[in-house]
Design a protein around this motif. Sequence first.
Motif, PDB file in Angstrom:
ATOM      1  N   PRO A   6     -15.688  16.879  25.612  1.00 35.64           N
ATOM      2  CA  PRO A   6     -15.972  15.984  24.486  1.00 35.64           C
ATOM      3  C   PRO A   6     -17.309  16.262  23.817  1.00 35.64           C
ATOM      4  N   ASN A   7     -18.181  16.981  24.486  1.00 37.99           N
ATOM      5  CA  ASN A   7     -19.516  17.197  23.937  1.00 37.99           C
ATOM      6  C   ASN A   7     -19.589  18.382  22.977  1.00 37.99           C
ATOM      7  N   ARG A   8     -18.706  19.311  23.163  1.00 40.22           N
ATOM      8  CA  ARG A   8     -18.833  20.532  22.368  1.00 40.22           C
ATOM      9  C   ARG A   8     -17.735  20.688  21.312  1.00 40.22           C
ATOM     10  N   GLU A   9     -16.627  19.968  21.462  1.00 41.10           N
ATOM     11  CA  GLU A   9     -15.492  20.219  20.589  1.00 41.10           C
ATOM     12  C   GLU A   9     -15.627  19.499  19.241  1.00 41.10           C
ATOM     13  N   PRO A  10     -15.618  20.230  18.131  1.00 44.92           N
ATOM     14  CA  PRO A  10     -15.635  19.551  16.826  1.00 44.92           C
ATOM     15  C   PRO A  10     -14.317  18.808  16.621  1.00 44.92           C
ATOM     16  N   PRO A  11     -14.288  17.833  15.686  1.00 50.50           N
ATOM     17  CA  PRO A  11     -13.039  17.089  15.503  1.00 50.50           C
ATOM     18  C   PRO A  11     -11.944  17.999  14.957  1.00 50.50           C
ATOM     19  N   PHE A  12     -10.712  17.708  15.357  1.00 54.02           N
ATOM     20  CA  PHE A  12      -9.588  18.433  14.748  1.00 54.02           C
ATOM     21  C   PHE A  12      -8.541  17.424  14.314  1.00 54.02           C
ATOM     22  N   PHE A  13      -7.764  17.825  13.326  1.00 49.06           N
ATOM     23  CA  PHE A  13      -6.831  16.890  12.698  1.00 49.06           C
ATOM     24  C   PHE A  13      -5.427  17.473  12.647  1.00 49.06           C
ATOM     25  N   PHE A  14      -4.457  16.594  12.578  1.00 43.88           N
ATOM     26  CA  PHE A  14      -3.076  17.016  12.306  1.00 43.88           C
ATOM     27  C   PHE A  14      -2.473  15.979  11.375  1.00 43.88           C
ATOM     28  N   GLN A  15      -1.281  16.266  10.866  1.00 50.74           N
ATOM     29  CA  GLN A  15      -0.613  15.307   9.988  1.00 50.74           C
ATOM     30  C   GLN A  15       0.742  14.925  10.544  1.00 50.74           C
TER      31      GLN A  15
ATOM     32  N   PHE B 173       0.862  -1.191   0.000  1.00 46.38           N
ATOM     33  CA  PHE B 173       0.000   0.000   0.000  1.00 46.38           C
ATOM     34  C   PHE B 173       0.901   1.246   0.000  1.00 46.38           C
ATOM     35  N   PRO B 174       0.840   2.072  -1.060  1.00 48.64           N
ATOM     36  CA  PRO B 174       1.658   3.284  -1.072  1.00 48.64           C
ATOM     37  C   PRO B 174       1.013   4.387  -0.232  1.00 48.64           C
ATOM     38  N   VAL B 175       1.813   5.018   0.609  1.00 43.10           N
ATOM     39  CA  VAL B 175       1.280   6.045   1.518  1.00 43.10           C
ATOM     40  C   VAL B 175       1.478   7.429   0.917  1.00 43.10           C
ATOM     41  N   ARG B 176       0.371   8.177   0.839  1.00 44.91           N
ATOM     42  CA  ARG B 176       0.444   9.558   0.351  1.00 44.91           C
ATOM     43  C   ARG B 176       0.525  10.537   1.521  1.00 44.91           C
ATOM     44  N   ARG B 177      -0.462  10.491   2.400  1.00 46.93           N
ATOM     45  CA  ARG B 177      -0.465  11.387   3.563  1.00 46.93           C
ATOM     46  C   ARG B 177      -0.905  10.621   4.800  1.00 46.93           C
ATOM     47  N   ILE B 178      -0.458  11.087   5.949  1.00 41.44           N
ATOM     48  CA  ILE B 178      -0.892  10.526   7.226  1.00 41.44           C
ATOM     49  C   ILE B 178      -1.674  11.598   7.979  1.00 41.44           C
ATOM     50  N   TYR B 179      -2.970  11.359   8.134  1.00 44.89           N
ATOM     51  CA  TYR B 179      -3.803  12.240   8.956  1.00 44.89           C
ATOM     52  C   TYR B 179      -4.062  11.575  10.303  1.00 44.89           C
ATOM     53  N   CYS B 180      -4.224  12.394  11.331  1.00 43.96           N
ATOM     54  CA  CYS B 180      -4.570  11.883  12.662  1.00 43.96           C
ATOM     55  C   CYS B 180      -5.670  12.768  13.226  1.00 43.96           C
ATOM     56  N   ILE B 181      -6.607  12.149  13.937  1.00 39.34           N
ATOM     57  CA  ILE B 181      -7.645  12.932  14.625  1.00 39.34           C
ATOM     58  C   ILE B 181      -7.261  13.038  16.097  1.00 39.34           C
ATOM     59  N   GLY B 182      -7.544  14.199  16.687  1.00 40.43           N
ATOM     60  CA  GLY B 182      -7.228  14.429  18.100  1.00 40.43           C
ATOM     61  C   GLY B 182      -8.444  14.199  18.974  1.00 40.43           C
ATOM     62  N   ARG B 183      -8.207  13.710  20.174  1.00 42.37           N
ATOM     63  CA  ARG B 183      -9.236  13.627  21.226  1.00 42.37           C
ATOM     64  C   ARG B 183     -10.564  13.049  20.738  1.00 42.37           C
ATOM     65  N   ASN B 184     -10.524  11.804  20.274  1.00 38.34           N
ATOM     66  CA  ASN B 184     -11.719  11.218  19.666  1.00 38.34           C
ATOM     67  C   ASN B 184     -12.423  10.194  20.552  1.00 38.34           C
ATOM     68  N   TYR B 185     -11.956  10.018  21.777  1.00 39.14           N
ATOM     69  CA  TYR B 185     -12.703   9.196  22.740  1.00 39.14           C
ATOM     70  C   TYR B 185     -12.978  10.127  23.925  1.00 39.14           C
ATOM     71  N   ALA B 186     -14.213  10.100  24.392  1.00 43.01           N
ATOM     72  CA  ALA B 186     -14.625  11.074  25.410  1.00 43.01           C
ATOM     73  C   ALA B 186     -13.686  11.084  26.615  1.00 43.01           C
ATOM     74  N   ALA B 187     -13.351   9.894  27.123  1.00 41.90           N
ATOM     75  CA  ALA B 187     -12.538   9.846  28.341  1.00 41.90           C
ATOM     76  C   ALA B 187     -11.130  10.372  28.085  1.00 41.90           C
ATOM     77  N   HIS B 188     -10.613  10.190  26.866  1.00 38.26           N
ATOM     78  CA  HIS B 188      -9.285  10.737  26.535  1.00 38.26           C
ATOM     79  C   HIS B 188      -9.377  12.252  26.362  1.00 38.26           C
ATOM     80  N   ALA B 189     -10.465  12.727  25.758  1.00 35.38           N
ATOM     81  CA  ALA B 189     -10.650  14.175  25.606  1.00 35.38           C
ATOM     82  C   ALA B 189     -10.646  14.844  26.980  1.00 35.38           C
ATOM     83  N   ILE B 190     -11.313  14.200  27.932  1.00 38.74           N
ATOM     84  CA  ILE B 190     -11.374  14.765  29.287  1.00 38.74           C
ATOM     85  C   ILE B 190      -9.980  14.759  29.923  1.00 38.74           C
TER      86      ILE B 190
END
Length: 263
Positions: A76-85, A53-70
């Motif tokens: 966790p209830n109000r924050e929209p998803p955010f991403f980084f690479q 599988f050839p890799v073009r970009r690596i994206y990651c989502i932040g704080r996507n499990y409620a207990a980790h966000a806390i």
Amino acid sequence: MKDLNRRTILATGAVALAGAASRSSVAEAQAAPKPLFSVAPVTIPIAGEAEVFPVRRIYCIGRNYAAHAIERGSDPNREPPFFFQKPTDAIQYVAVGTVGDHVYPLLTKNYHHEVELVAALKSGGTHIPPEKALEHVYGYALGLDMTRRDLQNEMAALKKPWEIGKSFDHAAVIGPIHPASKTGHFTKGAISLAVNGKVRQDSDLSKMIWSVAEQISKLSEAFELKAGDIIYSGTPENVGPVVKGDVLLCKLDGLPDMSIKIT
Ligand code: MN
């Protein structure tokens, strides 16, 4: 006399430029320019397949499990998803049945594990609706979003980009990609990580705030996704530090285990 010379020089220059342009067009038509040196393509083995599988970009989502966000200090209830690479060449592939040597990185004194499901795309686009998003997934892998937490936190406190905490050599650990045609899509199932035999992270994919389909949809509002993009889908709670000599064992229901040793 002066003017004549100037005109002559200009005319000669124009002819020379026109000549150079036509010569280079011919050269381009004949062959693409040769790279100065070669850069290795980044690929990930695919379980049960001869192709990689050839890799073009690596994206990651932040704080996507409620207990980790806390635990990371957000709501966790109000924050929209955010991403980084992460840079594509941050991939460290770990084969099934092996313990990959993972070098403790430079600069940090607080190096954290984050076990995650990774989705690998075979196609993409923009403004992909969630109900169509999984059609773009080729397969899934088990991954570790390794994090220099002290550097991430320092930069966050200064309201500066925390890239240095996330984007570095070998920061994207991953096992083989398993085609979704064989495994199905992952929307639930246990995900865990143990260090030296002691379980630290232990959750279920169903506790993601944003599903993989929703992540693809949201990402495609900001970026044109393409084949070869992979997405680290977030980590559950109880992230924590590792030190040299630690052995990490990652588990995800439906995929083979993945293990590394910090060296
Ligand atoms: Mn993560």
